[in-house]
Structure formats: structure tokens, C-alpha cells
Scaffold this motif. Structure first.
Motif, PDB file in Angstrom:
ATOM      1  N   TYR A 201       0.860  -1.192   0.000  1.00  0.00           N
ATOM      2  CA  TYR A 201       0.000   0.000   0.000  1.00  0.00           C
ATOM      3  C   TYR A 201       0.889   1.233   0.000  1.00  0.00           C
ATOM      4  O   TYR A 201       2.073   1.178   0.337  1.00  0.00           O
ATOM      5  CB  TYR A 201      -0.944   0.015   1.202  1.00  0.00           C
ATOM      6  N   ASN A 202       0.304   2.366  -0.371  1.00  0.00           N
ATOM      7  CA  ASN A 202       1.109   3.571  -0.546  1.00  0.00           C
ATOM      8  C   ASN A 202       0.590   4.741   0.279  1.00  0.00           C
ATOM      9  O   ASN A 202       0.794   5.895  -0.074  1.00  0.00           O
ATOM     10  CB  ASN A 202       1.165   3.964  -2.027  1.00  0.00           C
ATOM     11  N   CYS A 203      -0.113   4.431   1.360  1.00  0.00           N
ATOM     12  CA  CYS A 203      -0.481   5.487   2.294  1.00  0.00           C
ATOM     13  C   CYS A 203       0.433   5.377   3.514  1.00  0.00           C
ATOM     14  O   CYS A 203       1.128   4.381   3.687  1.00  0.00           O
ATOM     15  CB  CYS A 203      -1.950   5.397   2.694  1.00  0.00           C
ATOM     16  N   LYS A 204       0.428   6.382   4.360  1.00  0.00           N
ATOM     17  CA  LYS A 204       1.355   6.366   5.490  1.00  0.00           C
ATOM     18  C   LYS A 204       0.993   5.276   6.486  1.00  0.00           C
ATOM     19  O   LYS A 204       1.848   4.518   6.941  1.00  0.00           O
ATOM     20  CB  LYS A 204       1.359   7.738   6.177  1.00  0.00           C
ATOM     21  N   HIS A 205      -0.271   5.211   6.833  1.00  0.00           N
ATOM     22  CA  HIS A 205      -0.752   4.195   7.756  1.00  0.00           C
ATOM     23  C   HIS A 205      -2.007   3.559   7.170  1.00  0.00           C
ATOM     24  O   HIS A 205      -2.807   4.230   6.507  1.00  0.00           O
ATOM     25  CB  HIS A 205      -1.100   4.791   9.126  1.00  0.00           C
ATOM     26  N   ILE A 206      -2.219   2.278   7.451  1.00  0.00           N
ATOM     27  CA  ILE A 206      -3.457   1.619   7.024  1.00  0.00           C
ATOM     28  C   ILE A 206      -4.657   2.301   7.665  1.00  0.00           C
ATOM     29  O   ILE A 206      -5.723   2.406   7.066  1.00  0.00           O
ATOM     30  CB  ILE A 206      -3.409   0.116   7.372  1.00  0.00           C
ATOM     31  N   ALA A 207      -4.455   2.794   8.879  1.00  0.00           N
ATOM     32  CA  ALA A 207      -5.556   3.473   9.578  1.00  0.00           C
ATOM     33  C   ALA A 207      -6.049   4.691   8.808  1.00  0.00           C
ATOM     34  O   ALA A 207      -7.215   5.093   8.940  1.00  0.00           O
ATOM     35  CB  ALA A 207      -5.113   3.884  10.975  1.00  0.00           C
ATOM     36  N   ASP A 208      -5.175   5.270   7.972  1.00  0.00           N
ATOM     37  CA  ASP A 208      -5.583   6.442   7.191  1.00  0.00           C
ATOM     38  C   ASP A 208      -6.721   6.123   6.226  1.00  0.00           C
ATOM     39  O   ASP A 208      -7.450   7.016   5.803  1.00  0.00           O
ATOM     40  CB  ASP A 208      -4.392   6.989   6.403  1.00  0.00           C
ATOM     41  N   ARG A 209      -6.857   4.849   5.864  1.00  0.00           N
ATOM     42  CA  ARG A 209      -7.903   4.473   4.928  1.00  0.00           C
ATOM     43  C   ARG A 209      -9.295   4.690   5.521  1.00  0.00           C
ATOM     44  O   ARG A 209     -10.276   4.788   4.783  1.00  0.00           O
ATOM     45  CB  ARG A 209      -7.733   3.009   4.526  1.00  0.00           C
ATOM     46  N   GLY A 210      -9.386   4.731   6.832  1.00  0.00           N
ATOM     47  CA  GLY A 210     -10.679   4.970   7.456  1.00  0.00           C
ATOM     48  C   GLY A 210     -11.290   6.291   7.033  1.00  0.00           C
ATOM     49  O   GLY A 210     -12.523   6.421   6.949  1.00  0.00           O
ATOM     50  N   ILE A 211     -10.439   7.271   6.740  1.00  0.00           N
ATOM     51  CA  ILE A 211     -10.934   8.589   6.346  1.00  0.00           C
ATOM     52  C   ILE A 211     -11.800   8.483   5.094  1.00  0.00           C
ATOM     53  O   ILE A 211     -12.865   9.091   4.992  1.00  0.00           O
ATOM     54  CB  ILE A 211      -9.747   9.552   6.095  1.00  0.00           C
ATOM     55  N   GLY A 212     -11.331   7.680   4.133  1.00  0.00           N
ATOM     56  CA  GLY A 212     -12.054   7.539   2.875  1.00  0.00           C
ATOM     57  C   GLY A 212     -13.414   6.890   3.025  1.00  0.00           C
ATOM     58  O   GLY A 212     -14.282   7.059   2.176  1.00  0.00           O
ATOM     59  N   TYR A 213     -13.592   6.149   4.103  1.00  0.00           N
ATOM     60  CA  TYR A 213     -14.863   5.477   4.331  1.00  0.00           C
ATOM     61  C   TYR A 213     -15.694   6.171   5.406  1.00  0.00           C
ATOM     62  O   TYR A 213     -16.717   5.638   5.842  1.00  0.00           O
ATOM     63  CB  TYR A 213     -14.612   4.011   4.719  1.00  0.00           C
ATOM     64  N   GLY A 214     -15.256   7.354   5.808  1.00  0.00           N
ATOM     65  CA  GLY A 214     -15.988   8.062   6.852  1.00  0.00           C
ATOM     66  C   GLY A 214     -15.998   7.292   8.154  1.00  0.00           C
ATOM     67  O   GLY A 214     -16.982   7.310   8.895  1.00  0.00           O
ATOM     68  N   MET A 215     -14.887   6.633   8.437  1.00  0.00           N
ATOM     69  CA  MET A 215     -14.830   5.705   9.552  1.00  0.00           C
ATOM     70  C   MET A 215     -13.776   6.130  10.572  1.00  0.00           C
ATOM     71  O   MET A 215     -12.668   6.531  10.218  1.00  0.00           O
ATOM     72  CB  MET A 215     -14.497   4.294   9.030  1.00  0.00           C
TER      73      MET A 215
END
Length: 670
Positions: A201-215
Motif C-alpha cells: 500500500y502507498n499510504c502512510k498508515h493503514i488506519a488512514d484508509r478509514g478517512i475515505g470510508y468516513g470511519m
């Protein structure tokens, strides 16, 4: 340059907070047990006494901390490196050992290995090797609880590699849109087998993906058991009273191979050394000693007690006799047995309905009977579905039970399975049968194998609007039943008339096993029949003999049945047995064989392309079982071996409708 797990500096600071010494010590023992079990298993692996091992050494704090923070009544969906989940749930060790050895007292009767199992007793749902579907299963469990007004949280595990799968993203989206109480626990341990995270993956943290899902999302030190326990307990308590999904990334590391045979040569030695110094068990042990909560002598005694327990249970499992193959038992466990509760075979009065109305009426009556039944599909709520089959359902049953889904077939099908785990039922509509390819994996690998593997029913019906004849082209016209009839554990039904459309759909809903229900779009508004208004069942696995004659046996299903009847209506001199299969799996072989023994000639018509279709299998079965009765080769007729074209004239050429009459006369003249 982004931060990666290996350079994420863990400052392991243990905080006692309000926890008693007993609680703090108990957390250590909960980590110690899986560590000692693993050390035993690694020894046995080297001795050739077990076949494979996926080590979670160095990651115990995540499994133990999360499980300890959950209520015992709440479901956890672990992975193959989460031994601490199973031990913290107090599963008897001999059953775990028996499972790993393929013994009968394990959880899968020797049918699957390692952690590929579930247990309703311990509220654990095990993984399949495809990893991703369990995310959707967690959504379904949470949905089931939400519909039952329970304030339960569901926790599901995956690794950093698993977050690359489409099912992960589909499940995250569903959970967010539906506000499901799911804790998505990602063990970011540095590598997906041998692939490092910077190639995953190419984001800083996997947790950052929550932003995209409103989570909501959190990052937790996965090597600090107190931090894991405290933070997950806090989050879970909050989610129980404010249902919502939460993404939790646990920063940790895998210090051993993906499985022992793969080794760790691809990992720099200094990196492993760095993380070994942050061992969650040894660091926490030192903390307890420094705090005066644990003495070295007491630690030795505790280890001895656990080792004795491990050795005792290992001997029990090892002394258990090997499984003796039982063919009848194997075959009987493919499907869950059940008894139909309502059958009105003699009912004939009713109201004339179109095929589509019969489907709608069956769904409505099924929803009335089963309060736990939920319908899921694209645009099926207020819009009523693209064919308007569920139009008006929301007004009666509400949007909780008639649920619009995002466009994510795989996770929705997995969610249907999760609803079944909680004791509910689901009917999932594929907007078009063609689209089921996006949900193929959970059907053939999760639903189909569930009861055989660990006795869990997959009470899911997949509705499949299918078929050509309407000029819809390659992606909206397939009749793809052959994709599924070869997979043990799936039932496949395919009605041709409104009476059967209603009765078979109600039977499919009643049946606790996974059923694929094919409904031909060209029949929706063109075929009418008087249909009983009562709730009734048409038995799955029983064909219908529509007419009788001695000259030839004609076998078909779906729209093909009507093509057959049209040909016979134009040629009344042909005395034929006409068999409408209605069910393709299980197949009514006896009705077929009885007819063939009488007529000695048989022709099978299918709409699907000819090669590899159900007609081929029926032909083979007839040849094997009725060869001595045949006066001619078995004739098969099907569509061209091409994709389905859009142009109506090309579509007519593709379909076998016109070729059938020619082939029938050819057979009769043989």
C-alpha cells in the motif's frame, strides 16, 4: 518518505491504570499460554509430528488483548496467526491439538486444518484461505445482531496483506454505510508472506484508509498488551452504545516465516533483532517483575503448570485414533438436513399470476413468515429493484429488512452468511446473474463448504435473474448455472412456471443450505399461470413430468421447457415424455432414468452454451446408468460456444431454440 512498521519506533510503556494485580497477571498468563503452545508445536513440527505451522510468536498481545476486551458472547473472526484468540476463549487444548492433527475431536472432523474452523460454542468464526470474505461475514454478523436489537460488537482480524483485497474495501464500505458495530483489526506485521508493506500500500498508515470510508480509526502499539486491552475495551464499550465500525491498526511484526517452511531470509537480520527486543511477552514479564506483581519463582511455577496442561492435552489428542473414512457420513455432511414444515401439493385454486408476480409473492410471504429474513440487493428498497419485484416491500417490512446495498457483490454475499451465523436468513439479489462473477469466491468457497467443514449452515438464497431472448448482450443475458452445479454444497433451482417459481423460492428460503435460484427474465412477464395464494412448498430435488409418451424423453429447464412445448404443440404426433428438471442440484436422477428406460431415446435441451453444461452431465449419467436401454445416442442441444451477442438476429442464431426441432426429428428417425 512514509513511515513503515519496521521503522515505527515502539515506546513500550506499560500503564497499570485502574487494573488490579490479578488482572495484570492474568493478561500475562493469557499471552504465556499461546507462546508455550507455539514452542511445543515448533518442536513437534521439526519432529514431523504436525504438518504445518503459522507462527504468531511476537504478536500475542494483539490476539489476547482484543479477545480479553470482548464479551464472551461476542463473535471474533480470527486469522491463522491468532492462537491467542482461541486460548483466551478457553477452548480445551486437546480439541485444538486434535484439529491440527486432523482428528475427529477437532472442529472439522479432519476435513480442514489449522485454524480453518469455527465454533458457535466459543463464538469464533474461522477463516478460509482467501482471507477477504471474513470481513463481509463480520458485517453480516453485526447486521444480524443489529436486527435482533442486540448491543454486541463483532471483531474481525486481517493482516496488512489482506487489506489489499477487494473484500476488505467492500466490507469497510458496507459497514460504514450501514453503521455496523464491527471492529476491523488489522495486524500490520511488516510483510504479506514475503512482500513488505511498502509494496502492499502507498499510504502512510493503514488506519488512514478509514478517512475515505468516513470511519473512525486508531493506531495502537500491537506489542503492548495493556494498551491493546485498554484501548479496544474502551472502543468496544463505546461502539456497543453508539453502533459504528472502527478501523484499528496494530503496529507489530512477524519475526518468523509466513509459515515455518518459508523461513525469513527475505527479512534483514537487524530488523528481526530490533523487533525481538520488543517482544510483547518478555517486555511485559519484566514489567510485572519490576512492579513486584510477579516473581521469577512464581513465573517458573506458572510455566510448569501450563506446560503440564499442554503435554496432558497433547497426549490425549495424540492417543486418539485416526479418523476412519466413512463415505456415507462424508456425503451426508455436505448439506445440513432439514424437514420442510409446510407442503400443499394438492392445492390448485388460486389467482392467475405472471412469473414475476409469483417470485414477488414468494418473497413477501417468506418475509412474513420469517422475521429474521433480510433481503439485500442493489436498488431493491424504495425503487423496488430493476424488475420491480420488491416494489412496496419497504412500506411493509422497513429498510432494515429490505436493504439497498452498495455495488459490492462479494461482501454482500459474505454478509448474508454472517446473518446466518446469528441464526437469521437472507436472500441476496444479483441484479443480473452475470454480476455474480464478482461474488463467486464466497459462494463456492465459503457458503458451499461451510456445513461440511464445521457444521455451520449457510442459510442464504442467491436470486439470479438470468437468460437471453431480450437483446441484452454479453453482460446481462447469461444463464450461468453450470458455474455452480459442479460445486458440492450448493443447491441450484431453475423454475419454468409461476407455480414452481413461488413454491421453489419458498423452499429455498426454508432450506438452511445455500441455494442459487435462477429466474429467467424472458419468462417474467410472458408466462402466466394460476398460482395458489397460500404459502406452499415445491420440493427441491424433484423434477416434474409435464407430458407422457413412449417415443422420446425430452429434458429441459427454464425457458427451454417452453421451447420444447412450442415444438410439441406444432407436432402433436410426437408422443414424448417431457421432464422439467426444476432443480439442477440435487438432480432427480430417478425420474430421468425411469423415463429413459421407457422411451429408449433422449434429447436434452439447455439454453447455456453446449460445452460443459448440465446437459453434458445428464448425458453421461444416462449413458452410465441406462446404456442397455438406449436405442440411439443421447442427443444434446445448446447454445453456440460464443459469448451472447446483442443484435437480435445474432442472438437468435446463438440460441438453440430453432436447432432443437431439427435435432429432435433427427433423433426420432435414428
Amino acid at each position: 518518505m512514509r513511515e513503515t512498521p519496521q521503522d515505527f519506533e515502539l515506546q513500550i510503556t506499560f500503564e497499570k491504570r485502574e487494573y488490579s494485580n490479578d488482572t495484570l497477571l492474568d493478561m500475562y498468563l493469557k499471552m504465556l499460554k499461546p507462546r508455550l503452545i507455539e514452542e511445543k508445536m515448533l518442536l513437534l513440527l521439526r519432529q514431523g509430528k504436525i504438518s504445518k505451522w503459522f507462527s504468531g510468536i511476537g504478536q500475542e498481545a494483539v490476539s489476547v488483548g482484543v479477545t480479553a476486551a470482548m464479551d464472551m458472547s461476542e463473535y471474533i473472526l480470527p486469522m491463522h496467526r491468532n492462537l491467542g484468540v482461541f486460548t483466551t476463549r478457553n477452548i480445551p487444548l486437546y480439541r485444538l491439538f486434535a484439529q491440527w492433527q486432523g482428528k475427529k475431536s477437532g472442529f472439522t472432523k479432519g476435513r480442514d486444518r489449522s485454524f480453518h474452523f469455527g465454533s458457535q460454542e466459543y463464538k469464533i468464526v474461522g477463516m478460509i484461505s482467501h482471507l477477504g470474505p471474513q470481513m463481509g461475514v463480520a458485517c453480516g454478523i453485526a447486521l444480524g445482531h443489529k436486527l435482533q436489537k442486540k448491543r454486541d460488537v463483532t471483531a474481525v482480524f486481517t493482516g496488512d496483506g489482506g487489506t489489499s483485497e477487494g473484500d476488505f474495501h467492500e466490507a469497510m464500505n458496507i459497514a460504514s454505510v450501514w453503521k455496523l458495530p464491527v471492529l476491523f483489526c488489522v495486524e500490520n506485521n511488516g510483510y504479506g508472506l514475503s512482500t513488505p508493506t511498502d509494496q502492499q500500500y502507498n499510504c502512510k498508515h493503514i488506519a488512514d484508509r478509514g478517512i475515505g470510508y468516513g470511519m473512525e480509526s486508531h493506531i495502537i502499539d500491537g506489542n503492548n498488551v495493556l494498551e491493546v486491552y485498554h484501548q479496544v475495551k474502551r472502543i468496544a464499550d463505546s461502539v456497543r452504545y453508539n453502533p459504528r465500525p472502527v478501523l484499528i491498526e496494530f503496529k507489530t511484526f512477524r519475526v518468523r516465516g509466513h509459515e515455518e517452511a518459508s523461513g525469513t531470509k527475505y527479512v534483514p537480520e537487524e530488523l528481526i533483532s530490533h523487533w525481538e527486543s520488543k517482544d510483547p511477552l518478555m517486555n511485559y514479564r519484566q514489567f510485572l517483575i519490576d512492579q513486584g506483581i510477579l516473581s521469577i519463582g512464581e513465573d517458573v511455577k506458572k510455566k510448569a503448570i501450563i506446560k503440564t496442561e499442554i503435554d496432558t492435552h497433547w497426549r490425549r489428542a495424540n492417543e486418539e485414533e485416526a479418523i476412519v473414512p466413512d463415505m456415507e457420513g462424508e456425503l451426508n455432511d455436505v448439506f445440513m438436513g432439514y424437514k420442510e414444515t409446510i407442503d400443499l401439493p394438492g392445492v390448485t385454486s388460486g389467482k392467475e399470476l405472471r412469473f414475476i408476480d409469483a417470485v414477488s409473492q414468494a418473497l413477501f410471504q417468506g418475509m412474513e413468515k420469517f422475521e429474521t429474513l433480510v433481503l439485500m440487493g442493489q436498488d431493491i428498497a424504495a425503487y423496488g429493484g430493476v424488475f420491480k419485484i420488491t416494489e412496496g416491500f419497504v412500506a411493509t417490512f422497513g429498510e432494515d429488512r429490505v436493504r439497498n446495498t452498495p455495488i459490492c457483490e462479494s461482501a454482500v454475499i459474505s454478509a448474508g452468511y454472517g446473518v446466518a451465523v446469528t441464526g437469521g436468513k437472507s436472500v441476496v439479489e444479483m441484479q443480473f446473474a452475470d454480476f455474480v462473477s464478482s461474488g463467486f469466491n464466497p459462494i463456492v468457497n465459503l457458503l458451499a463448504k461451510s456445513h461440511y467443514r464445521w457444521g455451520q449452515c449457510a442459510d442464504v438464497v442467491i436470486r439470479m435473474p438470468c437468460g437471453a431472448g431480450v437483446g441484452a448482450g454479453p453482460f446481462h443475458s447469461q444463464t450461468n448455472e453450470s458455474w455452480f452445479v459442479t460445486t458440492p454444497g450448493l443447491k441450484v433451482v431453475y423454475p419454468a412456471f409461476p407455480v414452481d417459481a413461488k413454491g421453489l423460492l419458498l423452499s429455498a428460503i426454508e432450506d438452511p443450505n445455500p441455494v442459487l435460484y435462477f429466474e429467467h427474465k424472458a419468462l417474467y412477464r410472458n408466462i402466466r399461470q394460476e398460482v395458489p395464494e397460500e404459502y406452499y412448498l415445491t420440493p427441491i430435488g424433484k423434477a416434474a413430468v409435464l407430458s407422457e409418451g413412449n417415443a422420446v424423453t425430452i429434458i429441459s429447464y427454464g425457458a427451454g421447457v417452453h421451447w420444447v412445448l412450442e415444438v410439441l404443440a406444432s407436432n402433436p404426433e410426437i408422443a414424448a415424455d417431457v421432464i422439467d428438471l426444476r432443480t439442477l442440484q440435487p438432480l432427480d436422477e430417478e425420474t430421468i432414468y425411469a423415463s429413459v428406460r421407457k422411451t429408449a431415446k433422449v434429447i436434452i435441451l439447455q439454453e447455456d452454451s453446449l460445452f460443459g453444461g448440465i446437459a453434458s452431465e445428464i448425458s453421461a449419467k444416462i449413458t452410465e446408468n441406462c446404456f442397455q436401454y438406449l436405442d440411439a445416442p443421447v442427443k444434446r442441444v445448446g447454445s453456440l460456444d460464443t459469448p451472447i451477442p446483442f443484435d437480435l438476429e445474432l442472438e437468435k442464431q446463438y440460441l438453440p431454440q430453432k436447432r432443437f426441432e431439427k435435432e429432435l426429428f433427427s433423433l426420432l428417425q435414428f
